[in-house]
Design an enzyme around this catalytic site. Structure first.
Site, PDB file in Angstrom:
ATOM      1  N   GLY A  39       0.834  -1.207   0.000  1.00 27.09           N
ATOM      2  CA  GLY A  39       0.000   0.000   0.000  1.00 27.09           C
ATOM      3  C   GLY A  39       0.867   1.255   0.000  1.00 27.09           C
ATOM      4  O   GLY A  39       0.692   2.166  -0.828  1.00 27.09           O
ATOM      5  N   ASP A 239      17.367  -4.763 -10.051  1.00 22.79           N
ATOM      6  CA  ASP A 239      16.551  -5.231  -8.928  1.00 22.79           C
ATOM      7  C   ASP A 239      15.082  -4.973  -9.289  1.00 22.79           C
ATOM      8  O   ASP A 239      14.671  -3.823  -9.407  1.00 22.79           O
ATOM      9  CB  ASP A 239      16.945  -4.457  -7.656  1.00 22.79           C
ATOM     10  CG  ASP A 239      16.127  -4.847  -6.439  1.00 22.79           C
ATOM     11  OD1 ASP A 239      15.274  -5.742  -6.550  1.00 22.79           O
ATOM     12  OD2 ASP A 239      16.329  -4.225  -5.374  1.00 22.79           O
ATOM     13  N   ALA A 242       9.481  -4.349  -6.341  1.00 22.51           N
ATOM     14  CA  ALA A 242       8.570  -3.204  -6.460  1.00 22.51           C
ATOM     15  C   ALA A 242       8.269  -2.787  -7.898  1.00 22.51           C
ATOM     16  O   ALA A 242       7.650  -1.751  -8.115  1.00 22.51           O
ATOM     17  CB  ALA A 242       9.062  -2.001  -5.664  1.00 22.51           C
ATOM     18  N   ALA A 243       8.674  -3.615  -8.883  1.00 24.01           N
ATOM     19  CA  ALA A 243       8.287  -3.293 -10.277  1.00 24.01           C
ATOM     20  C   ALA A 243       6.760  -3.262 -10.373  1.00 24.01           C
ATOM     21  O   ALA A 243       6.183  -2.361 -10.990  1.00 24.01           O
ATOM     22  CB  ALA A 243       8.864  -4.315 -11.248  1.00 24.01           C
ATOM     23  N   GLY A 244       6.113  -4.243  -9.750  1.00 24.48           N
ATOM     24  CA  GLY A 244       4.644  -4.308  -9.784  1.00 24.48           C
ATOM     25  C   GLY A 244       4.021  -3.121  -9.057  1.00 24.48           C
ATOM     26  O   GLY A 244       3.021  -2.551  -9.513  1.00 24.48           O
ATOM     27  N   ASP A 245       4.598  -2.726  -7.920  1.00 25.50           N
ATOM     28  CA  ASP A 245       4.073  -1.577  -7.175  1.00 25.50           C
ATOM     29  C   ASP A 245       4.240  -0.296  -7.983  1.00 25.50           C
ATOM     30  O   ASP A 245       3.359   0.569  -8.014  1.00 25.50           O
ATOM     31  CB  ASP A 245       4.798  -1.429  -5.821  1.00 25.50           C
ATOM     32  CG  ASP A 245       4.463  -2.569  -4.867  1.00 25.50           C
ATOM     33  OD1 ASP A 245       3.399  -3.193  -5.031  1.00 25.50           O
ATOM     34  OD2 ASP A 245       5.276  -2.829  -3.953  1.00 25.50           O
TER      35      ASP A 245
HETATM   36  P1  ADP Z   1       5.656  -8.066 -10.040  1.00 24.97           P
HETATM   37  O1  ADP Z   1       6.778  -7.263  -9.461  1.00 24.97           O
HETATM   38  O2  ADP Z   1       4.337  -7.745  -9.421  1.00 24.97           O
HETATM   39  O3  ADP Z   1       5.917  -9.543 -10.163  1.00 24.97           O
HETATM   40  P2  ADP Z   1       6.302  -7.845 -12.864  1.00 24.97           P
HETATM   41  O4  ADP Z   1       7.610  -8.517 -12.583  1.00 24.97           O
HETATM   42  O5  ADP Z   1       5.391  -8.487 -13.840  1.00 24.97           O
HETATM   43  O6  ADP Z   1       5.478  -7.524 -11.552  1.00 24.97           O
HETATM   44  O7  ADP Z   1       6.659  -6.365 -13.373  1.00 24.97           O
HETATM   45  C1  ADP Z   1       5.691  -5.350 -13.511  1.00 24.97           C
HETATM   46  C2  ADP Z   1       6.023  -4.526 -14.743  1.00 24.97           C
HETATM   47  O8  ADP Z   1       7.326  -3.946 -14.572  1.00 24.97           O
HETATM   48  C3  ADP Z   1       6.111  -5.322 -16.031  1.00 24.97           C
HETATM   49  O9  ADP Z   1       4.842  -5.464 -16.655  1.00 24.97           O
HETATM   50  C4  ADP Z   1       7.042  -4.449 -16.860  1.00 24.97           C
HETATM   51  O10 ADP Z   1       6.322  -3.378 -17.450  1.00 24.97           O
HETATM   52  C5  ADP Z   1       8.001  -3.898 -15.808  1.00 24.97           C
HETATM   53  N1  ADP Z   1       9.195  -4.762 -15.738  1.00 24.97           N
HETATM   54  C6  ADP Z   1       9.428  -5.790 -14.873  1.00 24.97           C
HETATM   55  N2  ADP Z   1      10.596  -6.407 -15.146  1.00 24.97           N
HETATM   56  C7  ADP Z   1      11.124  -5.741 -16.198  1.00 24.97           C
HETATM   57  C8  ADP Z   1      12.322  -5.875 -16.977  1.00 24.97           C
HETATM   58  N3  ADP Z   1      13.209  -6.851 -16.718  1.00 24.97           N
HETATM   59  N4  ADP Z   1      12.528  -4.999 -17.993  1.00 24.97           N
HETATM   60  C9  ADP Z   1      11.635  -4.015 -18.268  1.00 24.97           C
HETATM   61  N5  ADP Z   1      10.486  -3.835 -17.588  1.00 24.97           N
HETATM   62  C10 ADP Z   1      10.228  -4.682 -16.579  1.00 24.97           C
END
Ligand code: ADP
Length: 297
Positions: A39, A239, A242-245
């Site tokens: 959150g 790293d 937090a890509a999803g966040d």
């Molecule tokens: P989570 O962290 O929830 O598992 P993801 O790994 O699917 O989510 O990543 C969320 C978004 O972040 C992806 O849809 C993409 O747009 C971006 N992303 C994640 N990993 C990469 C990467 N290696 N290169 C470029 N974009 C990325």
């Protein structure tokens, strides 16, 4: 206005030579403390991108509570609806990281687990007015259901983490799972191919639209009978925490600004790609000027 209903955790990160097995004690390196919780991360992601974000959540009355409150406040997040829970510890995540970068994590939800329908009812004004209300699964379903019911704008649900037995709200406008979360929701194996993802997402008829995040493979956007693959931006990730966040916070900002879903997803992919090029959760989240510069390259 973007309303995020969700968790605040203090992340306690310890480097370990190897993960302990039951009964074993290992000596780790120096501990590092970071503000976290999905959150809080998503509210900070939105605020850093210029969104007017407010967080609805619960913390305790301990030292960690003050650290987390200061961290989100300093980012410009409205903390009016973060309540204190006497006698209950603030949420914490105990994270051990081995030399290969493999994590083992114990989350103690603490005050987050006390967030309920009454907290959302107390924030009714905010939820009614918010252009986008953002939910995840580190707080009780009851809170998410109440927030979805009270929301006057778009309801964006990120069903993370994939909690066994979690019951999502009966209707959401936009569902944002990753592959694992899609598997948990659909009761199918983790989808490998685009066809698998489409088949699993199609069954989730309670979501008006679904954007499945596929890490470095980008996003699959499903709306009505159509689906569209949006590739990730090519970056050198260091790293992906937090890509999803980052993606969810950015998506909320773009939708609140009235962009189409497809435009919003592309913009959120840029913000998320930037976040993967930096270490940590909240420290890695992109600022708006960085996203604009990244897209103008
Ligand atoms: P989570 O962290 O929830 O598992 P993801 O790994 O699917 O989510 O990543 C969320 C978004 O972040 C992806 O849809 C993409 O747009 C971006 N992303 C994640 N990993 C990469 C990467 N290696 N290169 C470029 N974009 C990325």
């Amino acid at each position: 206005m973007i309303a995020v209903v969700g968790s605040l955790n203090l992340d306690l990160v310890v480097p370990v030579p190897g993960h302990p097995v039951p009964g074993e004690t290992v000596l780790g390196g120096d501990i590092a403390l970071h503000p976290g919780g999905k959150g809080a991360n998503q509210a900070v992601a939105a605020a850093r991108l210029g969104g007017n974000a407010a967080l609805v959540g619960r913390i305790g009355e301990d030292g960690a509570a003050g650290v987390l409150l200061d961290a989100v406040r300093e980012e410009g997040v409205d903390t009016t609806h973060i309540a204190r829970t006497p006698g209950v510890p603030t949420g914490r995540a105990l994270i051990a990281v081995d030399p290969a970068g493999e994590n083992s994590i114990i989350v103690s939800p603490g005050a987050n687990s006390r967030l309920g329908a009454a907290d959302c009812e107390a924030a009714e004004d905010l939820l009614r007015k918010a252009a986008v209300t953002v939910l995840q699964q580190e707080v009780p379903d009851e809170a998410n259901h109440a927030a979805a019911r009270l929301a006057g704008g778009i309801v964006l649900h990120n069903p993370a983490p994939a909690v066994a037995g979690a019951v999502p709200p009966p209707h959401v406008d936009l569902l944002v799972p990753n592959r694992t979360e899609l598997a948990a929701l659909s009761g199918r194996p983790v989808p490998e191919t685009v066809e698998d993802v489409v088949a699993a997402a199609r069954g989730l008829t309670w979501a008006a639209a679904v954007t499945v995040t596929l890490g470095g493979d980008g996003v699959l956007l499903l709306e009505g009978a159509s689906h569209l693959h949006i590739p990730a931006f090519p970056v050198r990730p260091v790293d992906t925490t937090a890509a999803g966040d980052s993606f969810c916070g950015a998506l909320a900002v773009a939708l609140a600004e009235g962009r189409t879903l497809e435009e919003a997803v592309r913009w959120a992919c840029a913000a998320a790609a930037i976040s993967t090029t930096r270490a940590g959760a909240q420290p890695s989240l992109a600022r708006r000027d960085e996203v604009e510069a990244f897209l103008a390259r």
